[in-house]
Design a protein around this motif. Structure first.
Motif, short mmCIF file in Angstrom:
data_model
loop_
_atom_site.label_atom_id
_atom_site.label_comp_id
_atom_site.label_asym_id
_atom_site.label_seq_id
_atom_site.Cartn_x
_atom_site.Cartn_y
_atom_site.Cartn_z
N SER A 140 18.79 -1.63 -23.93
CA SER A 140 19.48 -1.27 -25.09
C SER A 140 18.81 -2.10 -26.20
O SER A 140 19.19 -1.96 -27.55
CB SER A 140 21.01 -1.78 -25.14
OG SER A 140 20.99 -2.90 -24.93
N GLU A 188 12.19 3.24 -25.49
CA GLU A 188 11.46 4.29 -25.86
C GLU A 188 9.91 4.10 -26.52
O GLU A 188 9.25 4.58 -26.46
CB GLU A 188 12.26 4.84 -27.09
CG GLU A 188 11.61 6.07 -27.57
CD GLU A 188 12.59 6.58 -28.77
OE1 GLU A 188 12.33 7.34 -29.83
OE2 GLU A 188 13.79 6.22 -29.07
N MET A 213 19.31 14.91 -22.85
CA MET A 213 17.53 15.18 -23.06
C MET A 213 17.12 15.04 -24.47
O MET A 213 17.76 15.48 -25.54
CB MET A 213 17.10 16.50 -22.64
CG MET A 213 15.57 16.84 -22.43
SD MET A 213 15.28 18.47 -21.48
CE MET A 213 15.90 18.15 -19.94
N ASN A 214 15.83 14.34 -24.58
CA ASN A 214 15.44 13.92 -25.89
C ASN A 214 14.57 15.14 -26.45
O ASN A 214 14.28 16.24 -25.65
CB ASN A 214 14.70 12.84 -25.82
CG ASN A 214 13.36 12.84 -25.25
OD1 ASN A 214 12.30 13.50 -25.56
ND2 ASN A 214 13.29 12.25 -24.09
N SER A 215 14.13 14.88 -27.63
CA SER A 215 13.36 16.21 -28.23
C SER A 215 11.85 15.78 -28.41
O SER A 215 11.20 16.51 -29.15
CB SER A 215 14.06 16.42 -29.61
OG SER A 215 14.06 15.26 -30.45
N GLU A 267 18.62 7.39 -19.51
CA GLU A 267 19.11 8.86 -19.36
C GLU A 267 18.87 9.63 -20.66
O GLU A 267 18.51 10.85 -20.59
CB GLU A 267 20.48 8.94 -18.79
CG GLU A 267 20.63 8.47 -17.50
CD GLU A 267 22.12 8.35 -16.99
OE1 GLU A 267 22.82 8.96 -17.63
OE2 GLU A 267 22.42 7.95 -15.79
N SER A 268 19.04 8.95 -21.83
CA SER A 268 18.83 9.80 -22.97
C SER A 268 17.49 9.78 -23.28
O SER A 268 17.14 10.74 -24.32
CB SER A 268 19.56 8.81 -24.27
OG SER A 268 18.88 7.81 -24.37
N LEU A 269 16.52 9.27 -22.65
CA LEU A 269 14.97 9.46 -22.93
C LEU A 269 14.50 10.73 -21.88
O LEU A 269 13.37 10.84 -21.89
CB LEU A 269 14.50 8.19 -22.66
CG LEU A 269 14.74 7.22 -23.75
CD1 LEU A 269 14.21 5.98 -23.51
CD2 LEU A 269 14.39 7.56 -25.51
N ASP A 285 24.06 4.10 -13.38
CA ASP A 285 23.92 4.87 -14.39
C ASP A 285 23.63 4.27 -15.47
O ASP A 285 24.33 2.96 -16.03
CB ASP A 285 25.38 5.56 -14.60
CG ASP A 285 25.76 6.43 -13.69
OD1 ASP A 285 24.87 7.03 -12.88
OD2 ASP A 285 26.83 6.70 -13.28
N ASN A 286 22.70 4.66 -16.61
CA ASN A 286 22.11 4.00 -17.53
C ASN A 286 21.75 4.79 -18.92
O ASN A 286 20.97 5.72 -18.89
CB ASN A 286 20.65 3.31 -17.34
CG ASN A 286 20.36 2.31 -18.47
OD1 ASN A 286 20.10 2.79 -19.54
ND2 ASN A 286 19.96 0.97 -18.01
N HIS A 287 22.91 4.97 -19.73
CA HIS A 287 22.91 5.73 -20.82
C HIS A 287 21.41 5.69 -21.86
O HIS A 287 20.97 6.88 -22.11
CB HIS A 287 23.98 5.75 -21.79
CG HIS A 287 24.09 6.73 -22.91
ND1 HIS A 287 23.98 8.08 -22.92
CD2 HIS A 287 23.79 6.63 -24.22
CE1 HIS A 287 23.83 8.74 -23.91
NE2 HIS A 287 23.91 7.59 -25.01
N ALA A 288 21.01 4.46 -21.87
CA ALA A 288 19.76 4.25 -22.61
C ALA A 288 18.79 4.87 -21.95
O ALA A 288 17.79 5.66 -22.68
CB ALA A 288 19.58 2.77 -22.92
#
Length: 210
Positions: free
Chosen positions: A33, A43, A1-3, A68-70, A63-66
């Motif tokens: 990416s 982002e 989870m982002n901040s 999910e990180s957002l 599944d997509n890390h880029a």
């Protein structure tokens, strides 16, 4: 989870959705990416949308890390309900997951969405099933607003492998927004600049001064 902290939302009961399922075959890499101006393109898009919408969906095929990180407050990552159906399948998934009557949908390879142009499209949504920009003979169905109620019509197309967005729009009440109406909001029409090739990526980076 982002901040990131959710920004002040400025529109009513709308949801935004970013379609992030494309593999970027001509580009040779996953579009989510990509970085422009030192920031991932996805982002950049979400930062703009967070200033407008209380809820944002990022629609992926796998599944997509880029993506999910957002994820975070107001930003949810969801997978295609009917995978492998292209952008129309992504629109359908966004409408199914949305709790709002209308969803603004855009592709993840459009790094310069203009907030004022988005507000213009949203302003036309009541009374229509879709609001779609039109530039000359060309329409922009991946920078458009869709009423959630049309999802069943879309599903019928998906189940018969009729995946052209134009075919769906032909059956809807569509408010097309022409260049003259959009020019004051986005004079250079940069909202519609998308990245499909390495040359497009270079041009996008030049526009951002990087």
């Amino acid at each position: 989870m982002n901040s990131r902290s959710p920004a002040r939302n400025e529109v009513g009961d709308f949801t935004a959705a970013v379609l992030a399922g494309g593999r970027g075959k001509r580009l040779g890499m996953d579009k989510t990416s990509l970085e422009i101006g030192g920031k991932p393109i996805l982002e950049r898009i979400i930062t703009v949308l967070e200033s407008l919408f209380p809820r944002i969906l990022v629609v992926t095929q796998r599944d997509n890390h880029a993506a999910e990180s957002l994820a975070g407050p107001g930003v949810n990552v969801v997978k295609d309900i009917l995978p492998g159906r292209g952008p129309l399948g992504g629109i359908y998934t966004a409408l199914e997951y949305s709790a709002s009557e209308f969803v603004f949908v855009m592709a993840c390879d459009m790094p310069y969405p203009n907030p004022e142009l988005i507000r213009l499209l949203l302003s036309w949504a009541p009374g229509w099933e879709a609001v779609v920009p039109r530039r000359g003979r060309y329409i922009e169905p991946l920078f458009a607003v869709y009423r959630r109620d049309v999802r069943e019509k879309i599903r019928e197309k998906l189940e018969t492998e009729r995946l052209k967005i134009h075919e769906v729009l032909d059956e809807l009440r569509v408010r097309y927004v022409d260049e003259e109406e959009m020019a004051a909001r986005d004079p250079g029409f940069l909202s519609f600049f998308n990245i499909n090739t390495p040359e497009d990526l270079e041009a996008a980076r030049r526009l951002s001064g990087t």
